[in-house]
Design a protein around this motif. Structure first.
Motif, PDB file in Angstrom:
ATOM      1  N   ILE A  91      -9.209  -8.331  51.016  1.00  0.00           N
ATOM      2  CA  ILE A  91      -9.443  -9.476  51.589  1.00  0.00           C
ATOM      3  C   ILE A  91     -10.995  -9.580  51.960  1.00  0.00           C
ATOM      4  O   ILE A  91     -11.478 -10.696  52.015  1.00  0.00           O
ATOM      5  CB  ILE A  91      -8.458  -9.679  52.871  1.00  0.00           C
ATOM      6  N   VAL A  92     -11.504  -8.397  52.209  1.00  0.00           N
ATOM      7  CA  VAL A  92     -13.041  -8.352  52.435  1.00  0.00           C
ATOM      8  C   VAL A  92     -13.781  -8.245  50.994  1.00  0.00           C
ATOM      9  O   VAL A  92     -14.548  -8.967  50.855  1.00  0.00           O
ATOM     10  CB  VAL A  92     -13.685  -7.333  53.435  1.00  0.00           C
ATOM     11  N   THR A  93     -13.483  -7.172  50.282  1.00  0.00           N
ATOM     12  CA  THR A  93     -14.066  -6.929  49.153  1.00  0.00           C
ATOM     13  C   THR A  93     -13.675  -7.898  47.770  1.00  0.00           C
ATOM     14  O   THR A  93     -14.516  -7.798  46.830  1.00  0.00           O
ATOM     15  CB  THR A  93     -13.735  -5.412  48.785  1.00  0.00           C
ATOM     16  N   GLY A  94     -12.547  -8.604  47.990  1.00  0.00           N
ATOM     17  CA  GLY A  94     -12.168  -9.399  46.749  1.00  0.00           C
ATOM     18  C   GLY A  94     -13.354 -10.407  46.446  1.00  0.00           C
ATOM     19  O   GLY A  94     -13.309 -11.330  47.447  1.00  0.00           O
ATOM     20  N   PHE A  95     -13.789 -10.503  45.152  1.00  0.00           N
ATOM     21  CA  PHE A  95     -14.975 -11.425  44.946  1.00  0.00           C
ATOM     22  C   PHE A  95     -15.971 -11.261  45.480  1.00  0.00           C
ATOM     23  O   PHE A  95     -17.130 -11.844  45.387  1.00  0.00           O
ATOM     24  CB  PHE A  95     -14.520 -12.924  44.989  1.00  0.00           C
ATOM     25  N   ARG A  96     -16.230 -10.160  46.397  1.00  0.00           N
ATOM     26  CA  ARG A  96     -17.497  -9.706  47.052  1.00  0.00           C
ATOM     27  C   ARG A  96     -18.463  -8.530  46.222  1.00  0.00           C
ATOM     28  O   ARG A  96     -19.481  -8.604  46.072  1.00  0.00           O
ATOM     29  CB  ARG A  96     -17.245  -9.299  48.599  1.00  0.00           C
ATOM     30  N   LEU A  97     -17.529  -7.693  45.963  1.00  0.00           N
ATOM     31  CA  LEU A  97     -18.362  -6.552  45.268  1.00  0.00           C
ATOM     32  C   LEU A  97     -18.531  -6.917  43.833  1.00  0.00           C
ATOM     33  O   LEU A  97     -19.395  -6.355  43.171  1.00  0.00           O
ATOM     34  CB  LEU A  97     -17.333  -5.275  45.472  1.00  0.00           C
ATOM     35  N   SER A  98     -17.568  -7.656  43.392  1.00  0.00           N
ATOM     36  CA  SER A  98     -17.745  -8.194  41.588  1.00  0.00           C
ATOM     37  C   SER A  98     -16.821  -9.113  41.458  1.00  0.00           C
ATOM     38  O   SER A  98     -15.909  -9.504  42.451  1.00  0.00           O
ATOM     39  CB  SER A  98     -17.417  -6.934  40.914  1.00  0.00           C
ATOM     40  N   ILE A  99     -16.754  -9.898  40.198  1.00  0.00           N
ATOM     41  CA  ILE A  99     -16.095 -11.022  40.125  1.00  0.00           C
ATOM     42  C   ILE A  99     -14.525 -10.614  40.185  1.00  0.00           C
ATOM     43  O   ILE A  99     -13.454 -11.220  40.253  1.00  0.00           O
ATOM     44  CB  ILE A  99     -16.128 -11.459  38.850  1.00  0.00           C
ATOM     45  N   GLY A 100     -14.407  -9.214  39.971  1.00  0.00           N
ATOM     46  CA  GLY A 100     -12.865  -8.476  39.810  1.00  0.00           C
ATOM     47  C   GLY A 100     -12.638  -7.569  41.029  1.00  0.00           C
ATOM     48  O   GLY A 100     -11.807  -6.964  41.051  1.00  0.00           O
ATOM     49  N   GLY A 101     -13.494  -7.693  42.127  1.00  0.00           N
ATOM     50  CA  GLY A 101     -13.207  -6.828  43.444  1.00  0.00           C
ATOM     51  C   GLY A 101     -13.541  -5.484  43.192  1.00  0.00           C
ATOM     52  O   GLY A 101     -14.035  -4.917  42.266  1.00  0.00           O
ATOM     53  N   ALA A 102     -12.870  -4.814  44.244  1.00  0.00           N
ATOM     54  CA  ALA A 102     -13.113  -3.357  44.356  1.00  0.00           C
ATOM     55  C   ALA A 102     -12.396  -2.662  43.111  1.00  0.00           C
ATOM     56  O   ALA A 102     -12.768  -1.636  42.668  1.00  0.00           O
ATOM     57  CB  ALA A 102     -12.750  -2.850  45.645  1.00  0.00           C
ATOM     58  N   SER A 103     -11.076  -3.325  42.891  1.00  0.00           N
ATOM     59  CA  SER A 103     -10.332  -2.840  41.707  1.00  0.00           C
ATOM     60  C   SER A 103     -11.211  -2.585  40.469  1.00  0.00           C
ATOM     61  O   SER A 103     -11.176  -1.347  39.950  1.00  0.00           O
ATOM     62  CB  SER A 103      -9.094  -3.742  41.509  1.00  0.00           C
ATOM     63  N   GLN A 104     -12.013  -3.620  40.235  1.00  0.00           N
ATOM     64  CA  GLN A 104     -12.785  -3.630  38.957  1.00  0.00           C
ATOM     65  C   GLN A 104     -13.937  -2.469  39.185  1.00  0.00           C
ATOM     66  O   GLN A 104     -14.198  -1.736  38.230  1.00  0.00           O
ATOM     67  CB  GLN A 104     -13.431  -4.739  38.660  1.00  0.00           C
TER      68      GLN A 104
END
Length: 451
Positions: free
Chosen positions: A246-259
């Motif tokens: 909820i915080v990191t999705g689309f924040r760390l990268s376009i694919g989120g923390a998973s990516q």
């Protein structure tokens, strides 16, 4: 936590907010509508926000690093979102039926986050995490949820355990103590201890849910080996892994923390940024798990996992704002992520250098565009988990943030991490560093003052 000099300066410039807060205490429980938004002596009341700026009812204009609970990666009221909302407003705000914008939006999320084989919209992040653990229990036919100590997943009852320090205490009135037996709390970044706790509950363990970066607990970044270790344990033991993005999705990268961290959760949750400033929560994941929510299962005499969504789920206003935001991020991904990550790095390194030269012992944590300054003491010398953050010198951190608000028109929600948006600039980081330098030189950021 707050000395008279800062307090007087704040009150002098926020008299209208002071009056409104006094009135608000007679209307709202505690004078506010979200516990986190209260800070002493009282919160200011905002009247408009644009770009990187937030303006209160006393006409004080702040450079904002709270950014709507870290949600506004494009800044306040970005034209692309305002235009989308204006157009949708003419067509209706709530249909109460399926709508084609949600389908377009869902397909875009699937494209950018392949792990979202199926997804379901809700109206809040709290709902999304509640639904995720319910799906995990439905899939596994087990009851125990493992979460991180200090991990925040919203106000849903299931996950309101080990949130606030001291983490072994019950999280307030109204929660049933017996529910604690179905939650196991894991120490962040301590894989050996976490595995032992997981093994102790393995026969009834439904899932592990975690934030890849601890947000509300102090902007604590993960050891990559810790995340990978939990994933390997889950896969080996047929336990569902839920990533709260909820915080990191689309924040760390376009694919989120998973990516970014190369993780493959069974389920993950999204919120904040993905709503474009409108209310949203999304639970996403593998089709074999998400399909348990299919309403058609009842007709086939199969047990369905009821995860609803709520009256305002996938309302067309939120769908329009979210679609506009993620489309814009996707089309401009290289420039935006490079910019905000570089600004985040400049803030972290600049603050660390400034405090080091002033011989004030801090650790500045964060990743990408997120950052938080921790004032160290004789109890804690580094920040690796929620306990470290909680026993650091919070009095100094509160004074620091209130000093920035009162003297330099820079807004961090006191004690919480900052988030940089695409409309922040190098000048803003320089202003933050200069404001910090002036506070340091004033002598107010000392442990003696905080005590």
């Amino acid at each position: 936590m707050l000395d008279s000099e800062i307090g007087i300066s704040y009150e002098d410039k926020t008299q209208a907010s002071k009056r409104l807060f006094h009135k608000a205490t007679k209307v709202f429980a505690g004078g506010i509508n979200h516990n986190i938004r209260f800070f002493k002596p009282y919160p200011f009341f905002s009247k408009w926000a644009k770009g990187k700026n937030l303006c209160d009812v006393d006409d004080n204009e702040y450079t904002d690093y709270w950014m709507g609970h870290w949600s506004l990666i494009l800044g306040h009221s970005p034209p692309t979102v305002v235009n989308a909302l204006s157009q949708q407003l003419r067509n209706g705000t709530l249909y109460g039926t399926a709508n084609d914008i949600s389908l377009e939006f869902g397909e875009l999320i699937q494209k950018l986050m392949p792990g979202a084989e199926n997804l379901r919209f809700s109206s809040t992040g709290s709902e999304a995490t509640m639904y995720a653990v319910r799906l995990a229990r439905a899939k596994s036919h087990k009851r125990v949820i493992a979460k991180i100590i200090g991990g925040w997943h919203g106000f849903n009852t299931t996950l309101m355990q080990s949130v606030n320090y001291p983490f072994h205490d019950q999280e307030g009135a109204g929660l049933v103590a017996e529910e604690e037996q179905f939650v196991k709390s894991l120490p962040f970044n301590d894989l050996d201890s976490s595995i032992k706790i997981l093994e102790s509950a393995i026969d009834d363990l439904a899932c592990i849910i975690l934030e890849p970066i601890l947000g509300g607990a102090g902007c604590v970044t993960p050891d990559l080996g810790y995340l990978k270790g939990l994933q390997e344990f889950a896969q080996k033991n047929d336990i569902l892994l839920i990533l709260d993005e909820i915080v990191t999705g689309f924040r760390l990268s376009i694919g989120g923390a998973s990516q970014k961290y190369n993780l493959k959760p069974d389920l993950f949750t999204l919120g904040k940024i993905v709503g474009g400033g409108m209310p949203i929560g999304i639970v996403c994941g593998k089709k074999e798990v998400m399909s348990l929510a299919d309403p058609g299962l009842i007709k086939e005499n199969q047990a369905r996992c009821n995860i609803g969504g709520g009256t305002y789920s996938c309302n067309p206003m939120t769908m329009a704002a979210g679609l506009a935001t993620i489309n814009y991020l996707n089309k401009n991904r290289d420039g935006i992520y490079q910019k905000i990550n570089e600004l985040g790095a400049k803030a972290r390194t600049g603050l660390a250098k400034l405090f080091r030269e002033a011989k004030i012992d801090v650790e500045v944590t964060g990743e990408g565009s997120l950052f938080l300054t921790h004032f160290l003491n004789n109890k804690v010398r580094s920040i690796r988990n929620a306990t470290d953050a909680a026993i650091s010198d919070l009095g100094l951190l509160y004074r620091y943030h209130m000093g920035l608000i009162a003297s330099h028109q820079i807004f961090f929600l006191p004690l919480k991490m900052g988030a940089i948006s695409s409309v922040h600039t190098d000048i803003d980081i320089a202003h933050l560093l200069e404001g910090t330098r002036l506070l340091v030189n004033s002598g107010i950021l000392t442990s003696e003052k905080a005590s």
